[in-house]
Design a protein around this motif. Structure first.
Motif, PDB file in Angstrom:
ATOM      1  N   TYR A  38       0.831  -1.211   0.000  1.00  0.00           N
ATOM      2  CA  TYR A  38       0.000   0.000   0.000  1.00  0.00           C
ATOM      3  C   TYR A  38       0.866   1.263   0.000  1.00  0.00           C
ATOM      4  CZ  TYR A  38      -3.091  -3.744   1.275  1.00  0.00           C
ATOM      5  OH  TYR A  38      -3.768  -4.946   1.268  1.00  0.00           O
ATOM      6  N   ARG A  39       2.156   1.083  -0.274  1.00  0.00           N
ATOM      7  CA  ARG A  39       3.095   2.205  -0.238  1.00  0.00           C
ATOM      8  C   ARG A  39       3.210   2.841  -1.618  1.00  0.00           C
ATOM      9  NH1 ARG A  39       8.817   0.707   2.271  1.00  0.00           N
ATOM     10  NH2 ARG A  39       7.412  -0.100   3.863  1.00  0.00           N
ATOM     11  N   PRO A  40       3.117   4.160  -1.707  1.00  0.00           N
ATOM     12  CA  PRO A  40       3.159   4.806  -3.024  1.00  0.00           C
ATOM     13  C   PRO A  40       4.549   4.775  -3.658  1.00  0.00           C
ATOM     14  CG  PRO A  40       3.030   6.454  -1.282  1.00  0.00           C
ATOM     15  CD  PRO A  40       2.902   5.125  -0.615  1.00  0.00           C
ATOM     16  N   PRO A  41       4.609   4.906  -4.983  1.00  0.00           N
ATOM     17  CA  PRO A  41       5.892   4.791  -5.673  1.00  0.00           C
ATOM     18  C   PRO A  41       6.902   5.851  -5.269  1.00  0.00           C
ATOM     19  CG  PRO A  41       4.138   5.503  -7.172  1.00  0.00           C
ATOM     20  CD  PRO A  41       3.478   5.061  -5.919  1.00  0.00           C
ATOM     21  N   ASP A  42       6.443   7.074  -4.972  1.00  0.00           N
ATOM     22  CA  ASP A  42       7.387   8.124  -4.577  1.00  0.00           C
ATOM     23  C   ASP A  42       8.089   7.754  -3.272  1.00  0.00           C
ATOM     24  OD1 ASP A  42       5.269  10.185  -2.640  1.00  0.00           O
ATOM     25  OD2 ASP A  42       4.510   8.612  -3.955  1.00  0.00           O
ATOM     26  N   VAL A  43       7.360   7.155  -2.330  1.00  0.00           N
ATOM     27  CA  VAL A  43       7.961   6.748  -1.052  1.00  0.00           C
ATOM     28  C   VAL A  43       8.841   5.515  -1.254  1.00  0.00           C
ATOM     29  CG1 VAL A  43       7.464   5.993   1.314  1.00  0.00           C
ATOM     30  CG2 VAL A  43       6.078   7.778   0.264  1.00  0.00           C
ATOM     31  N   LEU A  44       8.408   4.588  -2.113  1.00  0.00           N
ATOM     32  CA  LEU A  44       9.236   3.417  -2.433  1.00  0.00           C
ATOM     33  C   LEU A  44      10.570   3.849  -3.026  1.00  0.00           C
ATOM     34  CD1 LEU A  44       6.466   1.164  -4.008  1.00  0.00           C
ATOM     35  CD2 LEU A  44       7.793   0.560  -1.969  1.00  0.00           C
ATOM     36  N   MET A  45      10.560   4.945  -3.771  1.00  0.00           N
ATOM     37  CA  MET A  45      11.797   5.429  -4.395  1.00  0.00           C
ATOM     38  C   MET A  45      12.579   6.377  -3.491  1.00  0.00           C
ATOM     39  SD  MET A  45      10.881   5.786  -8.452  1.00  0.00           S
ATOM     40  CE  MET A  45       9.277   6.570  -8.335  1.00  0.00           C
ATOM     41  N   GLY A  46      12.153   6.458  -2.214  1.00  0.00           N
ATOM     42  CA  GLY A  46      12.971   7.157  -1.224  1.00  0.00           C
ATOM     43  C   GLY A  46      12.532   8.549  -0.845  1.00  0.00           C
ATOM     44  N   SER A  47      11.369   8.998  -1.327  1.00  0.00           N
ATOM     45  CA  SER A  47      10.904  10.329  -0.950  1.00  0.00           C
ATOM     46  C   SER A  47      10.604  10.383   0.551  1.00  0.00           C
ATOM     47  CB  SER A  47       9.641  10.692  -1.727  1.00  0.00           C
ATOM     48  OG  SER A  47       9.092  11.898  -1.226  1.00  0.00           O
ATOM     49  N   THR A  48      11.068  11.429   1.200  1.00  0.00           N
ATOM     50  CA  THR A  48      10.763  11.623   2.628  1.00  0.00           C
ATOM     51  C   THR A  48       9.978  12.910   2.842  1.00  0.00           C
ATOM     52  OG1 THR A  48      12.908  12.707   2.922  1.00  0.00           O
ATOM     53  CG2 THR A  48      12.793  10.359   3.438  1.00  0.00           C
ATOM     54  N   GLU A  88      -8.819  -3.244  -3.978  1.00  0.00           N
ATOM     55  CA  GLU A  88      -8.889  -4.539  -3.296  1.00  0.00           C
ATOM     56  C   GLU A  88     -10.322  -4.943  -2.958  1.00  0.00           C
ATOM     57  OE1 GLU A  88      -6.539  -6.820   0.352  1.00  0.00           O
ATOM     58  OE2 GLU A  88      -5.720  -5.008  -0.560  1.00  0.00           O
ATOM     59  N   ILE A  89     -11.152  -3.975  -2.555  1.00  0.00           N
ATOM     60  CA  ILE A  89     -12.537  -4.348  -2.241  1.00  0.00           C
ATOM     61  C   ILE A  89     -13.332  -4.612  -3.531  1.00  0.00           C
ATOM     62  CG2 ILE A  89     -12.607  -3.276   0.049  1.00  0.00           C
ATOM     63  CD1 ILE A  89     -13.986  -0.864  -1.087  1.00  0.00           C
ATOM     64  N   CYS A  90     -12.814  -4.120  -4.663  1.00  0.00           N
ATOM     65  CA  CYS A  90     -13.444  -4.436  -5.960  1.00  0.00           C
ATOM     66  C   CYS A  90     -13.145  -5.859  -6.403  1.00  0.00           C
ATOM     67  CB  CYS A  90     -12.930  -3.490  -7.044  1.00  0.00           C
ATOM     68  SG  CYS A  90     -13.528  -1.811  -6.922  1.00  0.00           S
ATOM     69  N   ILE A  91     -11.872  -6.259  -6.286  1.00  0.00           N
ATOM     70  CA  ILE A  91     -11.451  -7.532  -6.894  1.00  0.00           C
ATOM     71  C   ILE A  91     -11.207  -8.649  -5.885  1.00  0.00           C
ATOM     72  CG2 ILE A  91     -10.495  -6.325  -8.892  1.00  0.00           C
ATOM     73  CD1 ILE A  91      -7.696  -6.735  -7.795  1.00  0.00           C
ATOM     74  N   GLY A  92     -11.145  -8.306  -4.583  1.00  0.00           N
ATOM     75  CA  GLY A  92     -10.995  -9.335  -3.560  1.00  0.00           C
ATOM     76  C   GLY A  92      -9.569  -9.712  -3.236  1.00  0.00           C
ATOM     77  N   SER A  93      -8.603  -9.044  -3.882  1.00  0.00           N
ATOM     78  CA  SER A  93      -7.185  -9.305  -3.593  1.00  0.00           C
ATOM     79  C   SER A  93      -6.394  -8.035  -3.842  1.00  0.00           C
ATOM     80  CB  SER A  93      -6.656 -10.447  -4.477  1.00  0.00           C
ATOM     81  OG  SER A  93      -6.833 -10.128  -5.843  1.00  0.00           O
ATOM     82  N   ALA A  94      -5.175  -7.981  -3.312  1.00  0.00           N
ATOM     83  CA  ALA A  94      -4.347  -6.784  -3.465  1.00  0.00           C
ATOM     84  C   ALA A  94      -4.027  -6.545  -4.937  1.00  0.00           C
ATOM     85  CB  ALA A  94      -3.055  -6.934  -2.665  1.00  0.00           C
ATOM     86  N   ILE A  95      -4.039  -5.291  -5.340  1.00  0.00           N
ATOM     87  CA  ILE A  95      -3.756  -4.974  -6.735  1.00  0.00           C
ATOM     88  C   ILE A  95      -2.259  -4.971  -7.031  1.00  0.00           C
ATOM     89  CG2 ILE A  95      -3.861  -2.459  -6.322  1.00  0.00           C
ATOM     90  CD1 ILE A  95      -4.999  -2.206  -9.207  1.00  0.00           C
ATOM     91  N   PHE A  96      -1.431  -4.662  -6.016  1.00  0.00           N
ATOM     92  CA  PHE A  96       0.023  -4.643  -6.200  1.00  0.00           C
ATOM     93  C   PHE A  96       0.687  -5.554  -5.165  1.00  0.00           C
ATOM     94  CE2 PHE A  96      -1.257  -0.074  -7.172  1.00  0.00           C
ATOM     95  CZ  PHE A  96      -1.281  -0.233  -8.553  1.00  0.00           C
ATOM     96  N   LEU A 131       7.748  -1.969  -6.985  1.00  0.00           N
ATOM     97  CA  LEU A 131       7.680  -0.942  -8.024  1.00  0.00           C
ATOM     98  C   LEU A 131       7.330  -1.555  -9.379  1.00  0.00           C
ATOM     99  CD1 LEU A 131      10.718   1.306  -7.028  1.00  0.00           C
ATOM    100  CD2 LEU A 131       8.337   2.057  -7.182  1.00  0.00           C
ATOM    101  N   ASP A 132       7.876  -2.724  -9.659  1.00  0.00           N
ATOM    102  CA  ASP A 132       7.577  -3.408 -10.911  1.00  0.00           C
ATOM    103  C   ASP A 132       6.083  -3.725 -11.017  1.00  0.00           C
ATOM    104  OD1 ASP A 132       8.882  -4.924 -13.343  1.00  0.00           O
ATOM    105  OD2 ASP A 132       7.433  -6.317 -12.485  1.00  0.00           O
ATOM    106  N   LYS A 133       5.494  -4.187  -9.891  1.00  0.00           N
ATOM    107  CA  LYS A 133       4.058  -4.500  -9.870  1.00  0.00           C
ATOM    108  C   LYS A 133       3.230  -3.239 -10.172  1.00  0.00           C
ATOM    109  CE  LYS A 133       3.768  -8.915  -8.339  1.00  0.00           C
ATOM    110  NZ  LYS A 133       5.168  -9.323  -8.428  1.00  0.00           N
ATOM    111  N   ILE A 134       3.672  -2.102  -9.629  1.00  0.00           N
ATOM    112  CA  ILE A 134       2.956  -0.839  -9.844  1.00  0.00           C
ATOM    113  C   ILE A 134       3.121  -0.366 -11.290  1.00  0.00           C
ATOM    114  CG2 ILE A 134       2.919   1.618  -9.237  1.00  0.00           C
ATOM    115  CD1 ILE A 134       3.733   0.748  -6.355  1.00  0.00           C
ATOM    116  N   PHE A 135       4.374  -0.331 -11.763  1.00  0.00           N
ATOM    117  CA  PHE A 135       4.647   0.188 -13.112  1.00  0.00           C
ATOM    118  C   PHE A 135       4.008  -0.678 -14.192  1.00  0.00           C
ATOM    119  CE2 PHE A 135       8.891   2.028 -11.368  1.00  0.00           C
ATOM    120  CZ  PHE A 135       8.199   3.083 -10.784  1.00  0.00           C
ATOM    121  N   ARG A 136       3.890  -1.968 -13.921  1.00  0.00           N
ATOM    122  CA  ARG A 136       3.308  -2.902 -14.892  1.00  0.00           C
ATOM    123  C   ARG A 136       1.861  -2.502 -15.223  1.00  0.00           C
ATOM    124  NH1 ARG A 136       4.979  -8.459 -15.874  1.00  0.00           N
ATOM    125  NH2 ARG A 136       6.637  -8.073 -14.368  1.00  0.00           N
TER     126      ARG A 136
END
Length: 235
Positions: free
Chosen positions: A83-93, A110-118, A128-133
């Motif tokens: 559930y972490r955004p890409p900017d924070v994953l890439m080190g933004s503070t 997740e409540i739409c599909i029943g499982s985590a989207i990333f 990050l790959d899961k998000i960018f994909r």
């Protein structure tokens, strides 16, 4: 129970109107926090409580922080990886309410599909790959600040393009075109582009909810409205 446990019983996601009621309550709670300059910083289904009456509440403020002005520097080791955004994953503070809004988008999906989207592994690069994909790789012309993030490596990923949520999972069809549009506004790679909680509540996706829902005092449940009574039973 918490929303995560509830979703275990609904492997294909929830019913369309229930999705809308839960998302609105989540946005309403966050808008209250953000107006008080409080960031939750750990939004995930495990930290949302759901009553038998369908009332959703934000819980577990263990990582919450007051967002001071001017902005302070925070640790990027916040928010469970999925559930972490890409900017924070890439080190933004240097983040603000946009951190929580990405989490809202992930929970909405997740409540739409029943499982985590990333559902990444424990590696940040895989997350990050899961998000960018799905959302495409960052566009440096539209998001020039991305070049300054310590963990940004434009050559580490294929040239992914943004794809339709319907191609990710057909269950997204149940939220219609307006729901998918709102989801896109929440899951923007560039943090400044993410819709606010207050803005999201005014989106056309919620146009069939009673108008008075926007006038309720913060302590009053949305189910106090006559039009919504009897609609909260879990199906």
């Amino acid at each position: 129970m918490d929303l995560s446990k509830y979703l275990e019983k609904h492997s294909h996601g929830l019913e369309s109107f229930q999705i809308k009621l839960l998302l609105f309550q989540l946005l309403r709670g966050l808008d209250f926090c953000h107006k008080k300059k409080i960031l939750h910083r750990d939004l995930k289904p495990q930290n949302l409580l759901l009553s038998d009456d369908g009332v959703l509440k934000l819980a577990d403020f263990g990582l919450a922080r007051a967002k001071s002005v001017p902005s302070r520097t925070y640790s990027h080791e916040v928010v469970t990886l999925w559930y972490r955004p890409p900017d924070v994953l890439m080190g933004s503070t240097n983040y603000s309410t946009s951190l929580d809004m990405w989490g809202v988008g992930c929970i909405f999906a997740e409540i739409c599909i029943g499982s985590a989207i990333f559902p990444g592994s424990k590696e940040v690069s895989d997350q990050l790959d899961k998000i960018f994909r799905i959302r495409g790789i960052p566009n440096e012309q539209k998001w020039s600040e991305v070049r300054e993030l310590p963990n940004y490596n434009p050559n580490a990923y294929p040239a992914y393009c943004e794809i339709s949520f319907l191609l990710v999972n057909s269950e997204f069809g149940k939220i219609g075109k307006t729901g998918q549009e709102l989801l896109t506004m929440l899951l923007q790679l560039r943090p400044q582009d993410r819709v606010s909680a207050a803005g999201a509540m005014l989106h056309p996706y919620f146009s069939n909810l009673p108008r008075q829902i926007h006038l309720l005092p913060p302590t009053q449940s949305i189910f106090a409205l006559r039009e919504l009574q009897g609609l909260h039973r879990h199906r």
